[in-house]
Design a protein around this motif. Structure first.
Motif, PDB file in Angstrom:
ATOM      1  N   PHE A 157       0.812  -1.213   0.000  1.00 25.09           N
ATOM      2  CA  PHE A 157       0.000   0.000   0.000  1.00 25.09           C
ATOM      3  C   PHE A 157       0.851   1.271   0.000  1.00 25.09           C
ATOM      4  O   PHE A 157       0.421   2.310   0.497  1.00 25.09           O
ATOM      5  CB  PHE A 157      -0.949  -0.004   1.205  1.00 25.09           C
ATOM      6  CG  PHE A 157      -2.000  -1.079   1.134  1.00 25.09           C
ATOM      7  CD1 PHE A 157      -3.071  -0.951   0.265  1.00 25.09           C
ATOM      8  CD2 PHE A 157      -1.902  -2.208   1.922  1.00 25.09           C
ATOM      9  CE1 PHE A 157      -4.042  -1.942   0.183  1.00 25.09           C
ATOM     10  CE2 PHE A 157      -2.874  -3.205   1.849  1.00 25.09           C
ATOM     11  CZ  PHE A 157      -3.951  -3.065   0.973  1.00 25.09           C
TER      12      PHE A 157
ATOM     13  N   ASN B  61      -0.976   3.943  -1.939  1.00 23.12           N
ATOM     14  CA  ASN B  61      -2.233   4.314  -1.266  1.00 23.12           C
ATOM     15  C   ASN B  61      -1.987   5.337  -0.162  1.00 23.12           C
ATOM     16  O   ASN B  61      -2.805   6.233   0.059  1.00 23.12           O
ATOM     17  CB  ASN B  61      -2.891   3.075  -0.659  1.00 23.12           C
ATOM     18  CG  ASN B  61      -3.262   2.051  -1.703  1.00 23.12           C
ATOM     19  OD1 ASN B  61      -2.419   1.643  -2.482  1.00 23.12           O
ATOM     20  ND2 ASN B  61      -4.505   1.617  -1.716  1.00 23.12           N
TER      21      ASN B  61
ATOM     22  N   MET C 174      -1.837   8.840  -1.646  1.00 21.00           N
ATOM     23  CA  MET C 174      -2.830   9.201  -2.654  1.00 21.00           C
ATOM     24  C   MET C 174      -3.483  10.560  -2.419  1.00 21.00           C
ATOM     25  O   MET C 174      -3.723  11.297  -3.380  1.00 21.00           O
ATOM     26  CB  MET C 174      -3.893   8.112  -2.762  1.00 21.00           C
ATOM     27  CG  MET C 174      -3.523   6.977  -3.697  1.00 21.00           C
ATOM     28  SD  MET C 174      -3.107   7.519  -5.365  1.00 21.00           S
ATOM     29  CE  MET C 174      -4.693   8.158  -5.895  1.00 21.00           C
TER      30      MET C 174
ATOM     31  N   VAL D 160      -7.696   5.738  -6.152  1.00 24.87           N
ATOM     32  CA  VAL D 160      -7.099   4.828  -5.182  1.00 24.87           C
ATOM     33  C   VAL D 160      -7.632   3.408  -5.366  1.00 24.87           C
ATOM     34  O   VAL D 160      -6.884   2.425  -5.240  1.00 24.87           O
ATOM     35  CB  VAL D 160      -7.344   5.334  -3.743  1.00 24.87           C
ATOM     36  CG1 VAL D 160      -8.829   5.329  -3.396  1.00 24.87           C
ATOM     37  CG2 VAL D 160      -6.552   4.504  -2.749  1.00 24.87           C
TER      38      VAL D 160
ATOM     39  N   THR E  91      -5.309   0.206  -6.397  1.00 25.15           N
ATOM     40  CA  THR E  91      -5.321  -0.970  -5.534  1.00 25.15           C
ATOM     41  C   THR E  91      -5.677  -2.221  -6.331  1.00 25.15           C
ATOM     42  O   THR E  91      -5.046  -3.273  -6.183  1.00 25.15           O
ATOM     43  CB  THR E  91      -6.332  -0.785  -4.391  1.00 25.15           C
ATOM     44  OG1 THR E  91      -5.977   0.372  -3.635  1.00 25.15           O
ATOM     45  CG2 THR E  91      -6.350  -1.993  -3.474  1.00 25.15           C
TER      46      THR E  91
END
Length: 398
Positions: free
Chosen positions: A32, A35, A38, A52, A56
């Protein structure tokens, strides 16, 4: 536990498990990495809120393809597991550097995240294979620590998001890349090959992979794991939305990190309990509790804060806590020469199931209240418990 097994495990160097856990945490921190930054990227480049989710999914698809390729080609069983882990950790780190260098190009960033997911297939399941080579009776406890490291690594995205207000996003991305590379080097340099490890195979293990269907014990643990995967990642994705009903900003990020990271407690405690009560029973209890958390969602969403956060804490602990015990059961019952490939293929199918669940529930969350939607996640635990029953009954027999 035979005398030979006890003697073997008494000779395991103390550094083995700490090095494995630290390397697993470092390698899976790639999951991640984007993420976490983001919000900064969306502000800087004007990307939509759905970015996002797309990034992912790109990584998850890469992981699915990677695990499928690694399993079908028996990569983890044909080549030294330590070397596979090192190469994939370095490659994943390089992909994260590539994502940093080309971050302004959204399509290129998608490609780099897909590639990162592909190489994670040589980190997470391969780490479990290495653990299975070193440990036999204590495998449940060892995998509890390993998967606990994965849980904390995954949850750390929310902590990084909270910290990103003070740290520039390039520092976070490059820092995660360096951490993953260091983890691969640490495992390769500090751990020798396990004594008595099964000789590497030279041919593809099609018959061994078929034990997912043909062997009753393997089938039971694998189907239980699939039920668990229907719930796990969807809960992780929806957790910030659940918390957003009461929190916002940095407080929400820290709460998400704490609640999702609490899954490490379930993994570690479950690993210890499995040595006394058996992996199937421990997995079954945690799967039943997480399924119950799904069912009570309509009431818990409206409950006072103490009950609301208590519900989420129990869910966070149990939704991830059964995962290492499913892997333990599969590793113990799979053909010894193909443990890595069987675990990898199981991961591939499990993550494919998780993507279906994530896409379905995220879409439904736009037209339904979470209180009414979340009970449907219990379908996975219910089916998983039914599949696990033969192994639970076997552990009850004297």
């Amino acid at each position: 536990m035979t005398a030979a097994t006890a003697h073997h495990e008494s000779l395991i160097p103390r550094r083995v498990l700490p090095v494995l856990v630290a390397a697993q945490f470092a390698g899976t921190s790639l999951w991640f990495a984007v993420n976490a930054v983001m919000p900064d990227l969306q502000r800087e480049f004007g990307w939509p809120a759905t970015a996002v989710g797309s990034l992912t999914s790109a990584l998850q698809f890469g992981f699915i393809l990677g695990t499928l390729v690694f399993a079908l080609l028996a990569i983890a069983d044909r080549f030294p597991a330590r070397a596979v882990f090192l190469v994939c950790a370095l490659a994943g780190a390089a992909c994260t550097v590539g994502a940093w260098a080309m971050v302004a190009d959204y399509q290129a960033l998608m490609g780099w995240r897909f590639a990162t997911g592909f190489f994670l297939a040589g980190i997470y399941p391969v780490g479990m294979k290495i653990a299975s080579q070193w440990y036999s009776r204590g495998l449940g406890a060892a995998l509890g620590l390993l998967v606990g490291a994965l849980v904390i690594g995954s949850a750390s995205a929310h902590a990084l998001r909270a910290l990103s207000y003070a740290l520039p996003w390039p520092t976070l991305m490059l820092g995660v890349a360096a951490l993953a590379a260091a983890g691969g080097l640490m495992l390769y340099l500090l751990l020798p090959d396990a004594p008595g490890a099964v000789a590497r195979v030279t041919t593809l293990q099609w018959r061994a992979l078929g034990t997912l269907l043909s062997d009753a014990k393997v089938r039971s643990s694998v189907l239980g794991y699939f039920g668990h995967m229907w719930e796990l990642y969807t809960v992780w994705v929806l957790m910030p939305l659940i918390l957003a009903s009461r929190l916002e900003g940095t407080a929400l990020s820290w709460a998400a990190f704490a609640l999702l990271g609490s899954g490490a407690l379930g993994c570690i405690a479950g690993g210890q309990m499995a040595q006394r009560w058996g992996s199937a029973r421990v997995a079954g209890v945690q799967l039943a509790l997480s399924g119950l958390c799904c069912v009570v969602a309509p009431w818990a969403m409206e409950a006072p804060d103490l009950l609301f956060y208590g519900w989420l804490l129990i869910w966070g602990i149990t939704v991830a806590g059964d995962s290492p015990q499913f892997s333990t059961l599969t590793a113990r019952n799979a053909p010894a020469q193909a443990v890595g490939s069987v675990l990898t293929l199981t991961n591939s199918i499990g993550f494919a199931i998780s993507i279906v669940s994530i896409l379905l529930f995220v879409q439904l969350s736009t037209v339904m209240s979470l209180g009414l939607l979340l009970p449907a996640l219990a379908l996975g635990p219910v089916l998983g418990l039914l599949a696990l029953r033969p192994l639970v009954k076997a552990e009850h027999r004297p």
